[in-house]
Design a protein around this motif. Structure first.
Motif, PDB file in Angstrom:
ATOM      1  N   ASN A  32     -10.050 -10.353   0.007  1.00  0.00           N
ATOM      2  CA  ASN A  32      -9.179 -11.137   0.876  1.00  0.00           C
ATOM      3  C   ASN A  32     -10.030 -11.981   1.827  1.00  0.00           C
ATOM      4  OD1 ASN A  32      -9.973  -9.503   3.101  1.00  0.00           O
ATOM      5  ND2 ASN A  32      -8.293  -8.063   2.737  1.00  0.00           N
ATOM      6  N   ARG A  62      -7.772 -15.774  -2.596  1.00  0.00           N
ATOM      7  CA  ARG A  62      -8.411 -14.518  -2.978  1.00  0.00           C
ATOM      8  C   ARG A  62      -9.460 -14.825  -4.052  1.00  0.00           C
ATOM      9  NH1 ARG A  62      -6.148  -9.848  -1.466  1.00  0.00           N
ATOM     10  NH2 ARG A  62      -6.891  -8.763  -3.320  1.00  0.00           N
ATOM     11  N   ARG A 112      -4.438  -3.741  -5.128  1.00  0.00           N
ATOM     12  CA  ARG A 112      -4.417  -5.174  -4.782  1.00  0.00           C
ATOM     13  C   ARG A 112      -5.729  -5.857  -5.122  1.00  0.00           C
ATOM     14  NH1 ARG A 112      -3.271  -9.761  -4.688  1.00  0.00           N
ATOM     15  NH2 ARG A 112      -2.241 -10.964  -3.040  1.00  0.00           N
ATOM     16  N   SER A 113      -6.832  -5.120  -5.100  1.00  0.00           N
ATOM     17  CA  SER A 113      -8.139  -5.715  -5.381  1.00  0.00           C
ATOM     18  C   SER A 113      -8.286  -6.166  -6.829  1.00  0.00           C
ATOM     19  CB  SER A 113      -9.256  -4.730  -5.044  1.00  0.00           C
ATOM     20  OG  SER A 113      -9.183  -3.576  -5.862  1.00  0.00           O
ATOM     21  N   ARG A 224      -3.968 -15.782   8.033  1.00  0.00           N
ATOM     22  CA  ARG A 224      -3.436 -14.651   7.264  1.00  0.00           C
ATOM     23  C   ARG A 224      -1.981 -14.398   7.634  1.00  0.00           C
ATOM     24  NH1 ARG A 224      -7.399  -9.556   7.218  1.00  0.00           N
ATOM     25  NH2 ARG A 224      -5.815  -8.902   5.716  1.00  0.00           N
TER      26      ARG A 224
END
Length: 251
Positions: A32, A62, A112-113, A224
């Motif tokens: 992120n 990302r 999420r990665s 963000r």
């Protein structure tokens, strides 16, 4: 730097050493904005390598970190795949949002990665993911909310993305980051000050915590949780001495 950030920096250094020892490119998972900022700060410690980041397309938020020797023994392609998500029956499809698509993919049990950006275009979306997870997503993602979808890989040469943006023009007392945020998001400076001081604002991928920071023409500002815009530059002064500026806010 927090303990988590120190651990992340250590991980980047380990990946760099691994790339050097193997003589080939090594990649991180998707990062992120805050993690990418730490990567940028770590790069000087990896000056014996080529380090860069990539997210599958030019404006990706990302991205994965890339570590490779100056003259690698062999090269590998960045492990990023693009998947197209489209309704099987368009006339019955819901109006799906970024949150809908993300939630459906995360409900498969993925971290999420493993996932990059999700670009929503009318009735369909494009998802960037780690290549090792592409087949799993294609085989298991069949529904987003109540809409049945198909998921198919898209070759890089067949992916074409034209970002949509809203042009915003106005005047500011001076070209400061807090004033540009206020103009871009239609909010008071006082309500946005906490975003900058709280570490949620990045300029060209680098964390900026000063309200008085002065962006330069062409800078990409990311916030963000709110979005991003590009500072197109100024265009003279008003009779009251305020500066005309133009922003492109991505939508």
């Amino acid at each position: 730097m927090t303990k988590e950030e120190q651990q992340l920096e250590k991980r980047f250094l380990e990946l760099g050493e691994l790339a050097y020892q193997r003589g080939t490119a090594v990649y991180s998972d998707f990062l992120n904005l805050n993690e990418l900022n730490i990567f940028q700060e770590t790069r000087p410690k990896l000056s014996y390598l080529v380090t860069e980041s990539f997210g599958g397309y030019e404006l990706a938020e990302r991205q994965i970190a890339v570590f490779r020797p100056e003259a690698p023994l062999f090269c590998t392609e960045p492990p990023i795949s693009c998947l197209k998500l489209a309704p099987l029956q368009e006339k019955f499809a819901e109006e799906l949002t970024h949150r809908d698509y993300l939630g459906a993919v995360l409900n498969l049990g993925l971290d999420r990665s493993c996932l990059g950006d999700i670009l929503v275009e009318e009735k369909q979306a494009y998802l960037f993911c780690l290549t090792r997870m592409a087949s799993f997503i294609c085989d298991n993602l069949t529904r987003v909310r109540h809409t049945t979808v198909s998921v198919v890989p898209v070759e890089a040469e067949n992916f074409h993305y034209e970002p949509k943006y809203k042009e915003i023009t106005g005047t500011v007392a001076s070209v400061r980051l807090d004033r540009l945020l206020s103009l871009a998001f239609g909010a008071s400076r006082s309500s946005l000050t906490g975003l900058i001081e709280g570490g949620r604002v990045f300029v060209n991928g680098k964390l900026v915590t000063s309200n008085g920071y002065q962006p330069r023409e062409g800078d990409l500002v990311s916030v963000r949780g709110m979005g991003r815009f590009r500072f197109q530059g100024g265009g003279g002064q008003s009779k009251k001495g305020r500066e005309y500026v133009t922003l492109l806010r991505y939508i």
